[in-house]
Design a protein around this motif. Structure first.
Motif, short mmCIF file in Angstrom:
data_model
loop_
_atom_site.label_atom_id
_atom_site.label_comp_id
_atom_site.label_asym_id
_atom_site.label_seq_id
_atom_site.Cartn_x
_atom_site.Cartn_y
_atom_site.Cartn_z
N VAL A 145 0.85 -1.19 0.00
CA VAL A 145 0.00 0.00 0.00
C VAL A 145 0.88 1.24 0.00
N ILE A 146 0.28 2.37 -0.32
CA ILE A 146 0.97 3.66 -0.23
C ILE A 146 0.79 4.15 1.20
N LEU A 147 1.89 4.52 1.84
CA LEU A 147 1.86 4.98 3.23
C LEU A 147 2.32 6.42 3.32
N TRP A 148 1.65 7.20 4.16
CA TRP A 148 2.08 8.55 4.49
C TRP A 148 2.73 8.44 5.85
N ILE A 149 4.04 8.65 5.90
CA ILE A 149 4.81 8.43 7.12
C ILE A 149 5.36 9.75 7.64
N GLU A 150 5.25 9.93 8.95
CA GLU A 150 5.90 11.06 9.63
C GLU A 150 6.66 10.52 10.82
N ASP A 151 7.96 10.75 10.85
CA ASP A 151 8.80 10.29 11.95
C ASP A 151 9.91 11.32 12.13
N ALA B 274 13.56 9.63 12.64
CA ALA B 274 14.17 8.95 11.50
C ALA B 274 13.23 9.07 10.30
N PRO B 275 13.13 10.28 9.74
CA PRO B 275 12.17 10.47 8.65
C PRO B 275 12.56 9.66 7.41
N PRO B 276 11.55 9.18 6.70
CA PRO B 276 11.84 8.50 5.44
C PRO B 276 12.32 9.52 4.40
N ILE B 277 12.98 9.04 3.36
CA ILE B 277 13.44 9.93 2.30
C ILE B 277 12.24 10.60 1.63
N TYR B 278 11.21 9.82 1.38
CA TYR B 278 9.96 10.34 0.81
C TYR B 278 8.86 10.05 1.82
N VAL C 64 9.06 -0.51 4.75
CA VAL C 64 8.97 0.50 3.71
C VAL C 64 10.14 0.31 2.76
N PHE C 65 9.86 0.40 1.48
CA PHE C 65 10.87 0.17 0.45
C PHE C 65 11.51 1.49 0.03
N GLY C 66 12.83 1.50 -0.05
CA GLY C 66 13.55 2.68 -0.48
C GLY C 66 14.73 2.27 -1.34
N ALA C 67 14.89 2.91 -2.49
CA ALA C 67 15.94 2.54 -3.42
C ALA C 67 17.33 2.87 -2.88
N ARG C 68 17.43 3.97 -2.16
CA ARG C 68 18.75 4.44 -1.76
C ARG C 68 19.35 3.65 -0.61
N TYR C 69 18.55 3.35 0.41
CA TYR C 69 19.09 2.68 1.59
C TYR C 69 18.43 1.34 1.87
N GLY C 70 17.77 0.75 0.89
CA GLY C 70 17.12 -0.53 1.12
C GLY C 70 15.78 -0.35 1.81
N THR C 71 15.49 -1.19 2.80
CA THR C 71 14.19 -1.11 3.47
C THR C 71 14.35 -0.56 4.89
N HIS C 72 13.25 -0.01 5.40
CA HIS C 72 13.20 0.52 6.75
C HIS C 72 11.93 0.02 7.42
N THR C 73 11.89 0.06 8.73
CA THR C 73 10.68 -0.34 9.45
C THR C 73 10.10 0.85 10.20
N TYR C 74 8.77 0.89 10.23
CA TYR C 74 8.02 1.91 10.95
C TYR C 74 6.86 1.24 11.65
N PHE C 75 6.33 1.90 12.66
CA PHE C 75 5.20 1.38 13.41
C PHE C 75 3.98 2.27 13.17
N ASP C 76 2.82 1.80 13.61
CA ASP C 76 1.57 2.53 13.35
C ASP C 76 1.63 3.99 13.76
N GLN C 77 2.32 4.32 14.85
CA GLN C 77 2.35 5.71 15.31
C GLN C 77 3.06 6.62 14.31
N HIS C 78 3.82 6.07 13.37
CA HIS C 78 4.51 6.87 12.36
C HIS C 78 3.68 7.04 11.09
N VAL C 79 2.62 6.24 10.93
CA VAL C 79 1.84 6.26 9.71
C VAL C 79 0.62 7.16 9.89
#
Length: 87
Positions: free
Chosen positions: A24-30, A33-37, A57-72
Motif C-alpha cells: 500500500v501507499i503509506l504517508w509516514i511522519e517520523d 528517522a524520517p523517510p526519504i519520501y 517500507v521500500f527505499g531505493a537508496r538505503y534498502g528497506t526501513h521499518t516503521y510502526f503505526d504511530q509513524h503512519v
C-alpha cells in the motif's frame, strides 16, 4: 500537514490498513528517522523470530526501513491499471 488534514485528503486511517502483506501507499511522519519520501510503498510484516509486527517500507537508496503505526498518518491502495475491453 496533520492527521486531521489527512482524513480530509482521502487518506484511510492506519487502523484500516491491510495487515496481510498487501503493498500500500503509506504517508509516514517520523521526526527521529524520517523517510526519504514521506509518501512511499510499504507492507505489514511480522518477524518470524520475535513475533513483532511493523511496516516495512521500500527505499531505493538505503534498502528497506521499518516503521510502526504511530509513524503512519494514513494509507491508500496502490493505483490499478485499467485494461481496455478491446484487446
Amino acid at each position: 500537514m496533520n492527521r486531521e488534514r489527512a482524513i480530509m485528503d482521502e487518506w484511510y486511517p492506519t487502523r484500516l490498513a491491510p495487515r496481510d502483506g498487501t503493498p500500500v501507499i503509506l504517508w509516514i511522519e517520523d521526526e527521529e528517522a524520517p523517510p526519504i519520501y514521506p509518501v512511499t510503498v510499504g507492507v505489514w510484516e511480522t518477524d518470524d523470530m520475535t513475533g513483532a509486527s511493523y511496516w516495512r517500507v521500500f527505499g531505493a537508496r538505503y534498502g528497506t526501513h521499518t516503521y510502526f503505526d504511530q509513524h503512519v498518518v494514513g494509507w491508500r491502495p496502490l493505483p490499478r491499471i485499467r485494461q481496455s475491453r478491446d484487446g
